[in-house]
Design a protein around this motif. Structure first.
Motif, PDB file in Angstrom:
ATOM      1  N   SER A 119       0.845  -1.184   0.000  1.00 27.40           N
ATOM      2  CA  SER A 119       0.000   0.000   0.000  1.00 27.40           C
ATOM      3  C   SER A 119       0.886   1.242   0.000  1.00 27.40           C
ATOM      4  N   ILE A 120       0.312   2.345  -0.454  1.00 20.21           N
ATOM      5  CA  ILE A 120       1.060   3.591  -0.478  1.00 20.21           C
ATOM      6  C   ILE A 120       0.343   4.619   0.370  1.00 20.21           C
ATOM      7  N   ALA A 121       1.088   5.612   0.798  1.00 20.43           N
ATOM      8  CA  ALA A 121       0.495   6.696   1.576  1.00 20.43           C
ATOM      9  C   ALA A 121      -0.167   7.660   0.605  1.00 20.43           C
ATOM     10  N   LEU A 122      -1.460   7.485   0.400  1.00 23.52           N
ATOM     11  CA  LEU A 122      -2.159   8.299  -0.574  1.00 23.52           C
ATOM     12  C   LEU A 122      -2.230   9.752  -0.133  1.00 23.52           C
ATOM     13  N   PRO A 123      -1.993  10.687  -1.051  1.00 24.72           N
ATOM     14  CA  PRO A 123      -2.250  12.086  -0.736  1.00 24.72           C
ATOM     15  C   PRO A 123      -3.754  12.325  -0.690  1.00 24.72           C
ATOM     16  N   GLN A 124      -4.161  13.475  -0.182  1.00 25.23           N
ATOM     17  CA  GLN A 124      -5.578  13.814  -0.176  1.00 25.23           C
ATOM     18  C   GLN A 124      -6.055  14.000  -1.612  1.00 25.23           C
ATOM     19  N   ILE A 125      -7.046  13.231  -2.003  1.00 28.14           N
ATOM     20  CA  ILE A 125      -7.502  13.244  -3.389  1.00 28.14           C
ATOM     21  C   ILE A 125      -8.984  13.597  -3.425  1.00 28.14           C
ATOM     22  N   SER A 126      -9.341  14.602  -4.230  1.00 24.68           N
ATOM     23  CA  SER A 126     -10.749  14.970  -4.369  1.00 24.68           C
ATOM     24  C   SER A 126     -11.395  14.071  -5.413  1.00 24.68           C
ATOM     25  N   ALA A 127     -12.728  14.123  -5.465  1.00 24.25           N
ATOM     26  CA  ALA A 127     -13.452  13.332  -6.456  1.00 24.25           C
ATOM     27  C   ALA A 127     -13.121  13.774  -7.872  1.00 24.25           C
ATOM     28  N   TYR A 128     -12.648  15.004  -8.028  1.00 24.68           N
ATOM     29  CA  TYR A 128     -12.377  15.557  -9.351  1.00 24.68           C
ATOM     30  C   TYR A 128     -10.898  15.450  -9.731  1.00 24.68           C
ATOM     31  N   GLN A 129     -10.159  14.644  -8.984  1.00 23.62           N
ATOM     32  CA  GLN A 129      -8.748  14.418  -9.283  1.00 23.62           C
ATOM     33  C   GLN A 129      -8.509  12.943  -9.556  1.00 23.62           C
ATOM     34  N   GLY A 130      -7.779  12.659 -10.631  1.00 21.32           N
ATOM     35  CA  GLY A 130      -7.396  11.293 -10.949  1.00 21.32           C
ATOM     36  C   GLY A 130      -5.920  11.080 -10.658  1.00 21.32           C
ATOM     37  N   LEU A 131      -5.559   9.877 -10.220  1.00 21.93           N
ATOM     38  CA  LEU A 131      -4.164   9.538  -9.930  1.00 21.93           C
ATOM     39  C   LEU A 131      -3.903   8.138 -10.459  1.00 21.93           C
ATOM     40  N   VAL A 132      -2.997   8.019 -11.434  1.00 18.61           N
ATOM     41  CA  VAL A 132      -2.740   6.725 -12.068  1.00 18.61           C
ATOM     42  C   VAL A 132      -1.234   6.505 -12.203  1.00 18.61           C
ATOM     43  N   PRO A 133      -0.784   5.230 -12.169  1.00 24.77           N
ATOM     44  CA  PRO A 133       0.649   4.937 -12.298  1.00 24.77           C
ATOM     45  C   PRO A 133       1.126   5.187 -13.717  1.00 24.77           C
ATOM     46  N   GLU A 134       2.345   5.716 -13.835  1.00 22.15           N
ATOM     47  CA  GLU A 134       2.870   6.032 -15.160  1.00 22.15           C
ATOM     48  C   GLU A 134       3.112   4.767 -15.967  1.00 22.15           C
ATOM     49  N   GLN A 135       3.907   3.832 -15.430  1.00 21.90           N
ATOM     50  CA  GLN A 135       4.262   2.575 -16.105  1.00 21.90           C
ATOM     51  C   GLN A 135       4.705   2.833 -17.538  1.00 21.90           C
ATOM     52  N   GLU A 136       4.158   2.077 -18.487  1.00 22.15           N
ATOM     53  CA  GLU A 136       4.572   2.218 -19.896  1.00 22.15           C
ATOM     54  C   GLU A 136       3.561   3.029 -20.695  1.00 22.15           C
ATOM     55  N   ASN A 137       2.634   3.679 -20.022  1.00 16.60           N
ATOM     56  CA  ASN A 137       1.564   4.384 -20.721  1.00 16.60           C
ATOM     57  C   ASN A 137       2.019   5.738 -21.255  1.00 16.60           C
ATOM     58  N   SER A 138       1.415   6.143 -22.352  1.00 11.62           N
ATOM     59  CA  SER A 138       1.650   7.482 -22.887  1.00 11.62           C
ATOM     60  C   SER A 138       0.855   8.485 -22.045  1.00 11.62           C
ATOM     61  N   GLU A 139       1.183   9.771 -22.190  1.00 12.62           N
ATOM     62  CA  GLU A 139       0.451  10.777 -21.421  1.00 12.62           C
ATOM     63  C   GLU A 139      -1.010  10.823 -21.843  1.00 12.62           C
ATOM     64  N   ALA A 140      -1.302  10.594 -23.096  1.00 11.65           N
ATOM     65  CA  ALA A 140      -2.694  10.574 -23.565  1.00 11.65           C
ATOM     66  C   ALA A 140      -3.469   9.451 -22.889  1.00 11.65           C
ATOM     67  N   GLN A 141      -2.840   8.286 -22.749  1.00 15.24           N
ATOM     68  CA  GLN A 141      -3.490   7.169 -22.065  1.00 15.24           C
ATOM     69  C   GLN A 141      -3.703   7.482 -20.590  1.00 15.24           C
ATOM     70  N   LEU A 142      -2.705   8.096 -19.981  1.00 15.03           N
ATOM     71  CA  LEU A 142      -2.808   8.439 -18.561  1.00 15.03           C
ATOM     72  C   LEU A 142      -3.933   9.439 -18.322  1.00 15.03           C
ATOM     73  N   ARG A 143      -4.051  10.412 -19.202  1.00 15.55           N
ATOM     74  CA  ARG A 143      -5.118  11.407 -19.069  1.00 15.55           C
ATOM     75  C   ARG A 143      -6.494  10.750 -19.161  1.00 15.55           C
ATOM     76  N   GLU A 144      -6.626   9.812 -20.093  1.00 16.72           N
ATOM     77  CA  GLU A 144      -7.916   9.148 -20.263  1.00 16.72           C
ATOM     78  C   GLU A 144      -8.249   8.290 -19.044  1.00 16.72           C
ATOM     79  N   GLN A 145      -7.246   7.589 -18.510  1.00 17.82           N
ATOM     80  CA  GLN A 145      -7.479   6.792 -17.296  1.00 17.82           C
ATOM     81  C   GLN A 145      -7.868   7.682 -16.118  1.00 17.82           C
ATOM     82  N   ALA A 146      -7.205   8.832 -16.009  1.00 15.41           N
ATOM     83  CA  ALA A 146      -7.536   9.762 -14.929  1.00 15.41           C
ATOM     84  C   ALA A 146      -8.957  10.291 -15.083  1.00 15.41           C
ATOM     85  N   LEU A 147      -9.356  10.595 -16.327  1.00 14.89           N
ATOM     86  CA  LEU A 147     -10.718  11.058 -16.578  1.00 14.89           C
ATOM     87  C   LEU A 147     -11.740   9.986 -16.209  1.00 14.89           C
ATOM     88  N   GLN A 148     -11.492   8.742 -16.609  1.00 12.14           N
ATOM     89  CA  GLN A 148     -12.409   7.649 -16.275  1.00 12.14           C
ATOM     90  C   GLN A 148     -12.548   7.515 -14.756  1.00 12.14           C
TER      91      GLN A 148
END
Length: 348
Positions: free
Chosen positions: A21-50
């Motif tokens: 587990s990680i120490a999650l920062p305070q996250i609002s409902a309107y904020q997305g947080l996703v691991p970078e891994q091998e994803n492009s920024e466009a993919q990361l943005r879409e995952q955060a939006l979902q």
């Protein structure tokens, strides 16, 4: 279909916590947080939006709508802040979205909007060693799998949980047998010190190489001192998953109670009466509460006499939605003397 969507969505989220587990920062409902891994920024943005659309609507199936795919093509216009964060040595993409634009997009999709009314259920959990899980056991990460499940639910669904202190007061008030035997009133009385309108009774046990979690979400009505089981489930699988699934089911229930499906019809109004409100700071706090309730379109003070305030609220949804939201506010306690709804005492 819904279960498949939820499983797929949770698999994406669980990557965050695959080892610990990680120490999650305070996250609002309107904020997305996703691991970078091998994803492009466009993919990361879409995952955060979902992630944000699921948290704000309370509906895991929203990610499959055609409108969501169209919205994903126009993400830059609804982003307010984005960048990368290092959390415990791992790199994550963080994206915050414009609240009004997300809400408007969901209205156009005919999806509900679940605002900031997200009560933290108090969880009385008996583990495999017949111990009550305490707040300290969670915060100190003594059971990594439990923490992973709780963290992933917070990220995916926008809700978190509280655990009892299990100090001398709790130990005198509640036993393992009280939780396992489902003595609701006993546990309800012990939960009062935590201002918990909702609490969970749960038992976690090994089951054929997996884990079984039997649990019930209970709503306590302080006015009539009655406890009502509102969700009852048995989850089986990996330990982290059964905890995450429980929190997901609680999120589904909360969304039904607090999410508002707006209509274009005439707005209705409701008068709310509040006693014991005796300071300017209290009035400002009440103003802040009403401004942040998703059920409220607008409001105005009708009268202010001594410590009593009467407020006229214009609703976005139903009066029941407003009542559910007000009842979930720690500062507001239903007036136990009055039989009428929408009479509250302000907690100093």
């Amino acid at each position: 279909m819904k279960n498949n969507v939820l499983i797929a969505f949770m698999l994406v989220v669980s990557v965050l916590f695959s080892a610990h587990s990680i120490a999650l920062p305070q996250i609002s409902a309107y904020q997305g947080l996703v691991p970078e891994q091998e994803n492009s920024e466009a993919q990361l943005r879409e995952q955060a939006l979902q992630q944000v659309l699921v948290k704000v609507s309370g509906n895991t199936g929203v990610v499959n709508l055609d409108e969501t795919q169209l919205l994903a093509k126009d993400i830059p216009s609804i982003l307010t802040k984005f960048g990368y964060e290092e959390i415990e040595g791992e790199r994550y993409y963080s994206a915050s979205f414009d609240k009004q634009k997300i809400n408007q997009a969901l209205i156009e999709m005919q999806q509900p909007i679940w605002g900031e009314t997200r009560p933290n259920p108090l969880i009385w959990l008996v583990n495999e060693n017949r111990q009550l899980i305490s707040d300290n056991m969670i915060t100190s990460n003594q059971d990594n799998s439990l923490s992973i499940g709780l963290d992933s639910a917070q990220l995916a669904r926008g809700i978190s949980a509280n655990f009892p202190l299990v100090d001398l007061d709790d130990s005198l008030a509640v036993s393992v047998s009280d939780v396992s035997g489902r003595f609701y009133q006993t546990v309800a009385q012990a939960s009062i010190r935590y201002d918990a309108e909702y609490f969970v009774l749960a038992n976690l046990t090994p089951a054929g190489g997996e884990w079984q979690l039997k649990w019930e979400l209970v709503k306590y009505n302080a006015q009539n001192k009655q406890s009502q089981v509102v969700v009852k489930q048995v989850n089986q699988g990996e330990k982290s998953n059964v905890i995450a699934n429980m929190m997901g089911d609680i999120a589904d229930y909360y969304a039904k109670q607090f999410a508002i499906l707006e209509n274009d019809g005439e707005r209705t109004t409701q008068v709310v009466n509040i006693s014991n409100l005796s300071s300017l700071s209290g009035l400002l706090a009440l103003d802040n509460i009403l401004n942040n309730l998703n059920a409220v379109d607008s409001f105005e003070i009708l009268s202010l006499s001594g410590t009593k305030v009467q407020v006229l609220v214009t609703l976005k949804g139903s009066a029941t939605s407003l009542k559910n939201a007000l009842n979930a506010q720690p500062k507001l306690q239903q007036d136990l003397i009055s039989d009428a709804p929408f009479y509250y005492n302000w907690r100093q």
